[in-house]
Design a protein around this motif. Structure first.
Motif, PDB file in Angstrom:
ATOM      1  N   GLU A  12       0.836  -1.194   0.000  1.00 54.42           N
ATOM      2  CA  GLU A  12       0.000   0.000   0.000  1.00 54.42           C
ATOM      3  C   GLU A  12       0.875   1.249   0.000  1.00 54.42           C
ATOM      4  O   GLU A  12       2.006   1.226   0.458  1.00 54.42           O
ATOM      5  CB  GLU A  12      -0.896   0.016   1.237  1.00 54.42           C
ATOM      6  CG  GLU A  12      -1.890  -1.109   1.292  1.00 54.42           C
ATOM      7  CD  GLU A  12      -2.742  -1.072   2.560  1.00 54.42           C
ATOM      8  OE1 GLU A  12      -2.554  -0.170   3.401  1.00 54.42           O
ATOM      9  OE2 GLU A  12      -3.591  -1.958   2.705  1.00 54.42           O
ATOM     10  N   PHE A  13       0.305   2.355  -0.488  1.00 51.94           N
ATOM     11  CA  PHE A  13       1.026   3.633  -0.453  1.00 51.94           C
ATOM     12  C   PHE A  13       1.360   4.032   0.976  1.00 51.94           C
ATOM     13  O   PHE A  13       2.400   4.611   1.253  1.00 51.94           O
ATOM     14  CB  PHE A  13       0.210   4.744  -1.112  1.00 51.94           C
ATOM     15  CG  PHE A  13       0.100   4.603  -2.610  1.00 51.94           C
ATOM     16  CD1 PHE A  13       1.204   4.363  -3.395  1.00 51.94           C
ATOM     17  CD2 PHE A  13      -1.128   4.718  -3.236  1.00 51.94           C
ATOM     18  CE1 PHE A  13       1.102   4.236  -4.764  1.00 51.94           C
ATOM     19  CE2 PHE A  13      -1.244   4.605  -4.611  1.00 51.94           C
ATOM     20  CZ  PHE A  13      -0.126   4.357  -5.382  1.00 51.94           C
ATOM     21  N   ALA A  14       0.446   3.740   1.900  1.00 49.92           N
ATOM     22  CA  ALA A  14       0.636   3.996   3.327  1.00 49.92           C
ATOM     23  C   ALA A  14      -0.201   2.973   4.084  1.00 49.92           C
ATOM     24  O   ALA A  14      -1.219   2.499   3.571  1.00 49.92           O
ATOM     25  CB  ALA A  14       0.209   5.417   3.685  1.00 49.92           C
ATOM     26  N   PHE A  19      -4.886   1.678  -1.136  1.00 48.79           N
ATOM     27  CA  PHE A  19      -4.457   1.878  -2.518  1.00 48.79           C
ATOM     28  C   PHE A  19      -3.004   1.440  -2.704  1.00 48.79           C
ATOM     29  O   PHE A  19      -2.157   1.763  -1.894  1.00 48.79           O
ATOM     30  CB  PHE A  19      -4.587   3.349  -2.927  1.00 48.79           C
ATOM     31  CG  PHE A  19      -5.968   3.911  -2.769  1.00 48.79           C
ATOM     32  CD1 PHE A  19      -7.041   3.370  -3.460  1.00 48.79           C
ATOM     33  CD2 PHE A  19      -6.198   4.985  -1.927  1.00 48.79           C
ATOM     34  CE1 PHE A  19      -8.319   3.894  -3.321  1.00 48.79           C
ATOM     35  CE2 PHE A  19      -7.467   5.523  -1.784  1.00 48.79           C
ATOM     36  CZ  PHE A  19      -8.530   4.973  -2.477  1.00 48.79           C
ATOM     37  N   ASN A  20      -2.746   0.710  -3.808  1.00 49.26           N
ATOM     38  CA  ASN A  20      -1.368   0.297  -4.060  1.00 49.26           C
ATOM     39  C   ASN A  20      -0.890   0.684  -5.450  1.00 49.26           C
ATOM     40  O   ASN A  20       0.210   0.341  -5.849  1.00 49.26           O
ATOM     41  CB  ASN A  20      -1.199  -1.210  -3.852  1.00 49.26           C
ATOM     42  CG  ASN A  20      -1.754  -2.035  -4.995  1.00 49.26           C
ATOM     43  OD1 ASN A  20      -2.631  -1.575  -5.731  1.00 49.26           O
ATOM     44  ND2 ASN A  20      -1.262  -3.246  -5.157  1.00 49.26           N
ATOM     45  N   LYS A  55      -5.677  -3.117  -5.122  1.00 53.72           N
ATOM     46  CA  LYS A  55      -5.040  -4.272  -5.773  1.00 53.72           C
ATOM     47  C   LYS A  55      -6.018  -4.977  -6.721  1.00 53.72           C
ATOM     48  O   LYS A  55      -5.677  -5.307  -7.848  1.00 53.72           O
ATOM     49  CB  LYS A  55      -4.531  -5.245  -4.708  1.00 53.72           C
ATOM     50  CG  LYS A  55      -3.990  -6.523  -5.253  1.00 53.72           C
ATOM     51  CD  LYS A  55      -3.645  -7.493  -4.128  1.00 53.72           C
ATOM     52  CE  LYS A  55      -3.296  -8.847  -4.698  1.00 53.72           C
ATOM     53  NZ  LYS A  55      -3.061  -9.834  -3.664  1.00 53.72           N
ATOM     54  N   GLU A  56      -7.237  -5.209  -6.266  1.00 53.75           N
ATOM     55  CA  GLU A  56      -8.233  -5.930  -7.067  1.00 53.75           C
ATOM     56  C   GLU A  56      -8.631  -5.142  -8.315  1.00 53.75           C
ATOM     57  O   GLU A  56      -8.886  -5.714  -9.374  1.00 53.75           O
ATOM     58  CB  GLU A  56      -9.480  -6.233  -6.220  1.00 53.75           C
ATOM     59  CG  GLU A  56      -9.234  -7.166  -5.064  1.00 53.75           C
ATOM     60  CD  GLU A  56      -8.676  -6.473  -3.819  1.00 53.75           C
ATOM     61  OE1 GLU A  56      -8.368  -7.200  -2.849  1.00 53.75           O
ATOM     62  OE2 GLU A  56      -8.548  -5.227  -3.800  1.00 53.75           O
ATOM     63  N   GLU A  57      -8.668  -3.825  -8.191  1.00 57.93           N
ATOM     64  CA  GLU A  57      -8.999  -2.988  -9.349  1.00 57.93           C
ATOM     65  C   GLU A  57      -7.884  -3.019 -10.381  1.00 57.93           C
ATOM     66  O   GLU A  57      -8.143  -3.068 -11.585  1.00 57.93           O
ATOM     67  CB  GLU A  57      -9.274  -1.550  -8.890  1.00 57.93           C
ATOM     68  CG  GLU A  57     -10.512  -1.446  -8.036  1.00 57.93           C
ATOM     69  CD  GLU A  57     -10.677  -0.113  -7.346  1.00 57.93           C
ATOM     70  OE1 GLU A  57     -11.810   0.191  -6.926  1.00 57.93           O
ATOM     71  OE2 GLU A  57      -9.672   0.645  -7.208  1.00 57.93           O
ATOM     72  N   LEU A  58      -6.636  -3.025  -9.906  1.00 53.10           N
ATOM     73  CA  LEU A  58      -5.499  -3.133 -10.817  1.00 53.10           C
ATOM     74  C   LEU A  58      -5.544  -4.461 -11.567  1.00 53.10           C
ATOM     75  O   LEU A  58      -5.352  -4.500 -12.791  1.00 53.10           O
ATOM     76  CB  LEU A  58      -4.184  -3.002 -10.048  1.00 53.10           C
ATOM     77  CG  LEU A  58      -2.901  -3.165 -10.860  1.00 53.10           C
ATOM     78  CD1 LEU A  58      -2.800  -2.111 -11.952  1.00 53.10           C
ATOM     79  CD2 LEU A  58      -1.690  -3.120  -9.944  1.00 53.10           C
TER      80      LEU A  58
END
Length: 91
Positions: A12-14, A19-20, A55-58
């Motif tokens: 993740e970004f944080a 969000f990754n 991740k799932e959206e990517l």
């Protein structure tokens, strides 16, 4: 034209943000008047937006394409403004 950029392997970004990755895409909300700027020398500057992805959206985008993902965003009312905790459209 849509490109994705990840942040490490499932990282993740944080912590706790979810969000990754991000997707560089044409604006879903702004008209060409704001995203296509004509310069004095007749060259065109295109303005894009960054959309944060889970991740799932990517993975969905990789298998089904950016257009299919953008259609899901539209169905779920996802906007270009980053909203931590927004609904993941692919789970």
């Amino acid at each position: 034209m849509e490109y994705t950029f990840g942040h490490g392997e499932d990282e993740e970004f944080a912590d706790g943000i979810g969000f990754n990755s991000v997707m560089l895409a044409h604006s879903m909300e702004l008209s060409d008047d704001f995203t296509q700027i004509e310069l004095d020398n007749d060259e065109i500057v295109s303005v894009f937006t960054l959309i944060t992805l889970y991740k799932e959206e990517l993975e969905f985008k990789k298998h089904n394409g950016a257009t299919a993902l953008l259609e899901r965003f539209d169905q779920y009312g996802v906007e270009e403004i980053v909203k931590v905790g927004r609904q993941n459209v692919c789970i």
